[in-house]
Write a protein that holds these residues in place. Structure first.
Motif, PDB file in Angstrom:
ATOM      1  N   THR A 292     -19.944   9.519 -38.229  1.00 27.38           N
ATOM      2  CA  THR A 292     -21.284   9.858 -38.693  1.00 27.38           C
ATOM      3  C   THR A 292     -21.882  11.022 -37.906  1.00 27.38           C
ATOM      4  N   PRO A 293     -22.262  12.115 -38.565  1.00 27.40           N
ATOM      5  CA  PRO A 293     -22.981  13.189 -37.861  1.00 27.40           C
ATOM      6  C   PRO A 293     -24.363  12.686 -37.431  1.00 27.40           C
ATOM      7  N   ILE A 294     -24.734  12.997 -36.200  1.00 31.25           N
ATOM      8  CA  ILE A 294     -25.991  12.484 -35.669  1.00 31.25           C
ATOM      9  C   ILE A 294     -26.821  13.613 -35.075  1.00 31.25           C
ATOM     10  N   GLY A 295     -28.090  13.286 -34.796  1.00 33.32           N
ATOM     11  CA  GLY A 295     -28.970  14.205 -34.107  1.00 33.32           C
ATOM     12  C   GLY A 295     -29.463  13.606 -32.806  1.00 33.32           C
ATOM     13  N   LEU A 296     -29.789  14.467 -31.848  1.00 32.53           N
ATOM     14  CA  LEU A 296     -30.444  14.073 -30.609  1.00 32.53           C
ATOM     15  C   LEU A 296     -31.779  14.800 -30.529  1.00 32.53           C
ATOM     16  N   LYS A 297     -32.783  14.109 -30.046  1.00 33.91           N
ATOM     17  CA  LYS A 297     -34.092  14.722 -29.865  1.00 33.91           C
ATOM     18  C   LYS A 297     -34.686  14.277 -28.540  1.00 33.91           C
ATOM     19  N   MET A 298     -35.181  15.249 -27.776  1.00 29.44           N
ATOM     20  CA  MET A 298     -35.847  14.967 -26.517  1.00 29.44           C
ATOM     21  C   MET A 298     -37.350  14.817 -26.761  1.00 29.44           C
ATOM     22  N   PHE A 299     -37.973  13.943 -25.978  1.00 30.34           N
ATOM     23  CA  PHE A 299     -39.405  13.679 -26.130  1.00 30.34           C
ATOM     24  C   PHE A 299     -40.105  13.855 -24.790  1.00 30.34           C
ATOM     25  N   GLU A 300     -41.220  14.566 -24.820  1.00 35.49           N
ATOM     26  CA  GLU A 300     -42.000  14.742 -23.600  1.00 35.49           C
ATOM     27  C   GLU A 300     -42.706  13.460 -23.200  1.00 35.49           C
ATOM     28  N   ARG A 301     -42.973  12.590 -24.183  1.00 27.19           N
ATOM     29  CA  ARG A 301     -43.644  11.320 -23.898  1.00 27.19           C
ATOM     30  C   ARG A 301     -42.844  10.169 -24.472  1.00 27.19           C
ATOM     31  N   LYS A 302     -42.641   9.148 -23.683  1.00 23.05           N
ATOM     32  CA  LYS A 302     -41.928   7.950 -24.132  1.00 23.05           C
ATOM     33  C   LYS A 302     -42.572   7.357 -25.373  1.00 23.05           C
ATOM     34  N   GLU A 303     -43.903   7.395 -25.430  1.00 24.91           N
ATOM     35  CA  GLU A 303     -44.619   6.791 -26.561  1.00 24.91           C
ATOM     36  C   GLU A 303     -44.252   7.465 -27.889  1.00 24.91           C
ATOM     37  N   ASP A 304     -43.997   8.754 -27.862  1.00 27.95           N
ATOM     38  CA  ASP A 304     -43.621   9.451 -29.098  1.00 27.95           C
ATOM     39  C   ASP A 304     -42.230   9.032 -29.552  1.00 27.95           C
ATOM     40  N   MET A 305     -41.320   8.845 -28.602  1.00 30.81           N
ATOM     41  CA  MET A 305     -39.986   8.339 -28.956  1.00 30.81           C
ATOM     42  C   MET A 305     -40.091   6.967 -29.609  1.00 30.81           C
ATOM     43  N   GLU A 306     -40.944   6.125 -29.071  1.00 31.84           N
ATOM     44  CA  GLU A 306     -41.053   4.756 -29.578  1.00 31.84           C
ATOM     45  C   GLU A 306     -41.689   4.686 -30.963  1.00 31.84           C
ATOM     46  N   LYS A 307     -42.275   5.787 -31.431  1.00 30.49           N
ATOM     47  CA  LYS A 307     -42.865   5.827 -32.768  1.00 30.49           C
ATOM     48  C   LYS A 307     -41.850   6.180 -33.853  1.00 30.49           C
ATOM     49  N   VAL A 308     -40.634   6.579 -33.450  1.00 31.50           N
ATOM     50  CA  VAL A 308     -39.607   6.929 -34.435  1.00 31.50           C
ATOM     51  C   VAL A 308     -39.285   5.707 -35.295  1.00 31.50           C
ATOM     52  N   GLU A 309     -39.165   5.937 -36.587  1.00 33.20           N
ATOM     53  CA  GLU A 309     -38.919   4.844 -37.528  1.00 33.20           C
ATOM     54  C   GLU A 309     -37.648   4.064 -37.173  1.00 33.20           C
ATOM     55  N   ARG A 310     -37.764   2.754 -37.110  1.00 36.39           N
ATOM     56  CA  ARG A 310     -36.651   1.831 -36.883  1.00 36.39           C
ATOM     57  C   ARG A 310     -35.910   2.121 -35.579  1.00 36.39           C
ATOM     58  N   ILE A 311     -36.640   2.567 -34.580  1.00 33.45           N
ATOM     59  CA  ILE A 311     -36.021   2.857 -33.285  1.00 33.45           C
ATOM     60  C   ILE A 311     -35.609   1.558 -32.594  1.00 33.45           C
ATOM     61  N   ARG A 312     -34.442   1.571 -31.988  1.00 35.25           N
ATOM     62  CA  ARG A 312     -33.960   0.457 -31.173  1.00 35.25           C
ATOM     63  C   ARG A 312     -34.085   0.849 -29.711  1.00 35.25           C
ATOM     64  N   ARG A 313     -34.414  -0.113 -28.880  1.00 35.55           N
ATOM     65  CA  ARG A 313     -34.470   0.102 -27.436  1.00 35.55           C
ATOM     66  C   ARG A 313     -33.410  -0.778 -26.780  1.00 35.55           C
ATOM     67  N   PRO A 314     -32.624  -0.225 -25.859  1.00 31.17           N
ATOM     68  CA  PRO A 314     -31.544  -0.998 -25.240  1.00 31.17           C
ATOM     69  C   PRO A 314     -32.064  -2.222 -24.492  1.00 31.17           C
ATOM     70  N   LYS A 315     -31.273  -3.286 -24.542  1.00 33.79           N
ATOM     71  CA  LYS A 315     -31.556  -4.482 -23.763  1.00 33.79           C
ATOM     72  C   LYS A 315     -30.664  -4.555 -22.526  1.00 33.79           C
TER      73      LYS A 315
END
Length: 260
Positions: free
Chosen positions: A29-52
């Motif tokens: 699967t081709p994928i994308g990477l995106k850097m975020f200046e604020r953690k909160e903006d990353m967490e707003k991405v649709e259906r984002i998973r956070r590692p456990k």
């Protein structure tokens, strides 16, 4: 080679991936990477998973490219400074530059290990708090900073031929060996340039990269032009899979078709 001037936010990502698969028959699967200046903006991405659990960046990339997940991380989710520093989530400080953690394991001594560390392309520290990885077709990182394309050598050379269809330039890349994520996503994010790598031991052991795969990290603005180049090459009979002509046959008939 020219970067196509386009507003990448208007790219139809699912169609782009469908065209890549039509022309190259990619199996990963081709994928994308995106850097975020604020953690909160990353967490707003649709259906984002956070590692456990604690991971390498290779595993996060693998979760997106092998599992099809959209995953977001901060420095605290990564196993150590080697991974964090490549994507700018940890400083390129004296401890990291010493390479002590690799001396006697990957390199003969601390001097050799330090030379390795100094050669790596990394994202500048201090700007970003988080990163997300996601399948391109999902369109959740719109646009991603870079795209990651895994391909076999035969697929990859055609991808590069498409990149060079117009605005030709000789492409030259380096190889740091272990930690070659610095050659791909580290370099591409830092420079904004297409960056090819031979995935290293850690990427294959922890990130699920197959033994016959190469990795191209590339800003999304290049992809429409590459697809156009691949399509033109295909119409000229230069397409994947590359048919074997035969090592013992008279070559003149085949050469007359491919090279006029």
């Amino acid at each position: 080679m020219q970067e196509i001037a386009t507003d990448t936010t208007h790219i139809n990502w699912s169609q782009l991936v469908a065209d890549l698969n039509r022309l190259l028959r990619l199996r990963t699967t081709p994928i994308g990477l995106k850097m975020f200046e604020r953690k909160e903006d990353m967490e707003k991405v649709e259906r984002i998973r956070r590692p456990k659990s604690i991971h390498t960046t290779d595993q996060i990339v693998g979760q997106a490219s092998r599992n099809g997940w959209t995953v977001g991380i901060t420095a605290q989710d990564l196993v150590g400074s080697q991974c964090r520093t490549v994507i700018g989530l940890s400083p390129r400080d004296e401890e990291w530059l010493s390479g002590k953690h690799m001396a006697g394991i990957w390199y003969e001594n601390e001097h050799e290990a330090a030379l390795h560390q100094a050669s790596m392309d990394v994202v500048q520290y201090g700007r970003y708090e988080a990163m997300a990885a996601s399948p391109l077709a999902a369109g959740r990182l719109n646009p991603p900073d870079i795209c990651l394309i895994y391909a076999t050598p035969a697929q990859m050379i055609l991808f590069i031929n498409g990149l060079q269809w117009t605005g030709f330039k000789k492409l030259e890349w380096g190889c740091v060996g272990e930690s070659s994520c610095a050659d791909s996503w580290g370099r591409a994010i830092a420079t904004g340039e297409p960056s090819l790598s031979i995935p290293c031991f850690a990427e294959r052991r922890y990130g699920g990269v197959m033994e016959d795969e190469l990795l191209m990290a590339i800003p999304p603005s290049y992809l429409p032009g590459i697809l156009e180049g691949l399509d033109r090459l295909s119409r000229n009979g230069l397409r994947y899979p590359i048919p074997q002509y035969g090592i013992n046959n008279d070559v003149r008939e085949g050469m007359s078709v491919s090279y006029s």
